[in-house]
Design an enzyme around this catalytic site. Sequence first.
Site, PDB file in Angstrom:
ATOM      1  N   CYS A   1      33.901   4.212 -24.125  1.00  0.00           N
ATOM      2  CA  CYS A   1      33.042   3.941 -22.972  1.00  0.00           C
ATOM      3  C   CYS A   1      33.689   4.361 -21.664  1.00  0.00           C
ATOM      4  O   CYS A   1      33.168   4.073 -20.589  1.00  0.00           O
ATOM      5  CB  CYS A   1      32.666   2.462 -22.914  1.00  0.00           C
ATOM      6  SG  CYS A   1      34.074   1.344 -22.779  1.00  0.00           S
TER       7      CYS A   1
ATOM      8  N   HIS B   1       0.818  -1.213   0.000  1.00  0.00           N
ATOM      9  CA  HIS B   1       0.000   0.000   0.000  1.00  0.00           C
ATOM     10  C   HIS B   1       0.847   1.256   0.000  1.00  0.00           C
ATOM     11  O   HIS B   1       0.605   2.199  -0.772  1.00  0.00           O
ATOM     12  CB  HIS B   1      -0.942  -0.007   1.214  1.00  0.00           C
ATOM     13  CG  HIS B   1      -1.720   1.260   1.351  1.00  0.00           C
ATOM     14  ND1 HIS B   1      -1.300   2.308   2.140  1.00  0.00           N
ATOM     15  CD2 HIS B   1      -2.865   1.657   0.771  1.00  0.00           C
ATOM     16  CE1 HIS B   1      -2.162   3.303   2.044  1.00  0.00           C
ATOM     17  NE2 HIS B   1      -3.123   2.936   1.224  1.00  0.00           N
TER      18      HIS B   1
END
Length: 797
Positions: A751, A418
């Site tokens: 990279c 919840h």
Amino acid sequence: MTQRIRWFSELGLDDLEQVGGKNASLGEMVSHLTALGVQVPDGFATTADAYRELLAGTGLADRIDARLRDLDVEDTIALAEAGAEIRRMVIEQPLPAALEEEIRTAYAALAAGSGAEVSFAVRSSATAEDLPDASFAGQQETFLNVRGIDAVLTAIREVFASLYNDRAIAYRVHHAFDHAAVALSAGVQRMVRSDLGASGVLFTVDTESGFPGAVFVTSAYGLGEGVVQGAVNPDEFYVLKSALREGRPAILARSVGEKATAMVYTADPTVGRTTEFVEVEPVRRRRFSLTDEQVLDLARQALIIEEHYGRPMDVEWGLDGTDGGLYILQARPETVQSRAGSTVEKHRLEERGEVRAEGRAIGARIGAGPVRVLTSLEQMHDFRPGEVLVADMTDPDWEPIMKRAAAIVTDRGGRTCHAAIIARELGIPAVVGTGSATGTLRDGEEVTVSAAEGDTGYVYAGRLPVTVTTSQVDAMPEIPTRIMMNVGNPEQAFSFSRLPHQGVGLARLEFLVNRQIGIHPRALLELDRLERDRPELAERVRERIAAYPGPREFFVRRIAEGVSMIAAAFAPEPVIVRMSDFKSNEYANLLGGDEFEPREENPMLGYRGASRYVSEDFAACFALEAEALRHVREEMGLANVKLMIPFVRTPEEGRAVIDLLAAHGLVRGENGLEVMMMCEIPANALRAEEFLEHFDGFSIGSNDLTQLTLGLDRDSALVAERFDERDPAVLFLLQRAIEACHAAGKYVGICGQGPSDHPDLAEWLVDRGIDSLSLNPDTVVETWQRLGQREERAGTA
């Protein structure tokens, strides 16, 4: 004529105004999807006409309207008093005789032939519930394990009364729904014996990122309310939709939840006390609550439901422990990610502090404020706007104050509890399932709650500086190179894929080994010997791999899961996966690593990369890596994965690795497989043509290349200020590598950290015609836009 009762088989989405969103959806599935393989337990629903007949015929409607007319829902005490009074009115009012008789008749038909032990769920379904643009889920009551007609009648009155729960009253006011315009339907449905099996919630879209290509499944032992309430930290699974449709292995990722308790039936059920929590045996906690086949079965049913409704769905399900069937208990539109637009908001901590608690991150945001620990609803009036709500768990009764919180922290709960659902809906960061926040955090202390650092969320001491940036990612400028990303954390892959991108230029396998495995691969392969020689170490290994069939399967599946999450997130764009590049000191830090790793004076220049792969001691470990990558490419069909080999010292060593990959079923050129090589040693650039005979291109690792060119230990603070990728010697080697790849007609990208840190280096590389820049995710948008502006200026010059 007034219809008071409708069977699910008679209902569909057109009946929402009569039976509410939940019951209309159940009817829609029973009527249209049963033949396609979606299993929904039978049942019936009272109608909105029956509810209004109860209120209008007894004068309740006028009394309720008068009580709510001038109510200030921000006054929590007045809200509680009004809600309690209205609920008492409804519960004490007998049902009209005609309605009660029809319920008794329908109940008898539903219970016929089911045996004395049959029980039912009595669920609320509001006529404004489960709409695509508003989630009323959990606003009203559900009663489980209800047995006998008298208990069912009582539960129905309780369900009717729950339309006036404090949270439901406040929610309608905040969302501008007229109280009188909302009616309630009670659904009576045969219970699935998930108290003897398992249950949970699934979504047909990732709840955090909105990634639409996977089904997200949560599961725990016992009844599903435990997962929904957040009382149980469940197992989690991701299933790739495209692979599922093609009949391929489709499970992207598995995560074992704590599952410390399970909600089960009480021995002597009565309304209000029909279920209870019991402890789960430790050995079952460490295992998955579903088999792979069951996860895939659920995902198939979810796809049928999503395709029928034409939108992302939020589905509750149950595994019956008696007949083994997997049943759908509810299905409603997903209402948070389905409303997300093309604006990406990124929260980034400028500095970190003492970690006061950690758990599952919800919401990818950061909030700060003073702590308010609440242990019961009676303390809600103490809560002030802007405080950090800290609680064991939350339920819908807490919603009136949750929207005022700067952040939410709970002891219990998973990503579908919840607190997580409401935090996402409200746009509030949350960290759930911390285990101990209510005991370690103190009222009034200032904290920063970060849910923006991946799957793990942190509660830091103090108010820390935060940068928030927003980007429109629906249209990016044209630039003369590809912008790719460096992605090492599969848990963030779905979120990162929302950024503009053209693939992943670097996914480090050692990051996955560290995160997904945490155990030296030889400790897994030689576990039998360790059980004789080092039983305590062996026991620790056994505990970590308990959810998997064996040590080898644990390594292969966990690595495949990490790679496939990244590959699926960025498909069909290329994802370049670098095989592991641990140094010996880093491998030694893994569980069992001290048993197998040598002690080296300079691990940076020692037993790493290609040299390790072709050595006899590591051969079996490399075989595990290759098996995992082959599974992702060949079995799951994620052929966008390309391989990359790090730290190749000589062309001969490179050829040996290519041959070794082929021996493990990864043949360069077959099924489009490309194998790249890291260009990170000066010799790689100087002898580029020879290396490129064995590889499909270079990805330049500017970190190691700079270190080895300038003779600087990049880990040493003493010489850190001299480390600069823009040094002329480094630039010479960068240009040499780029030109060699162009001449050979092969790929060349970068990279390393350099282009992320230095915009001028990124521009220099683009001017040299580099094929791609692979950047840290937090620099992608800025770099792309800056290069675009540069192109625009050049075009107008």
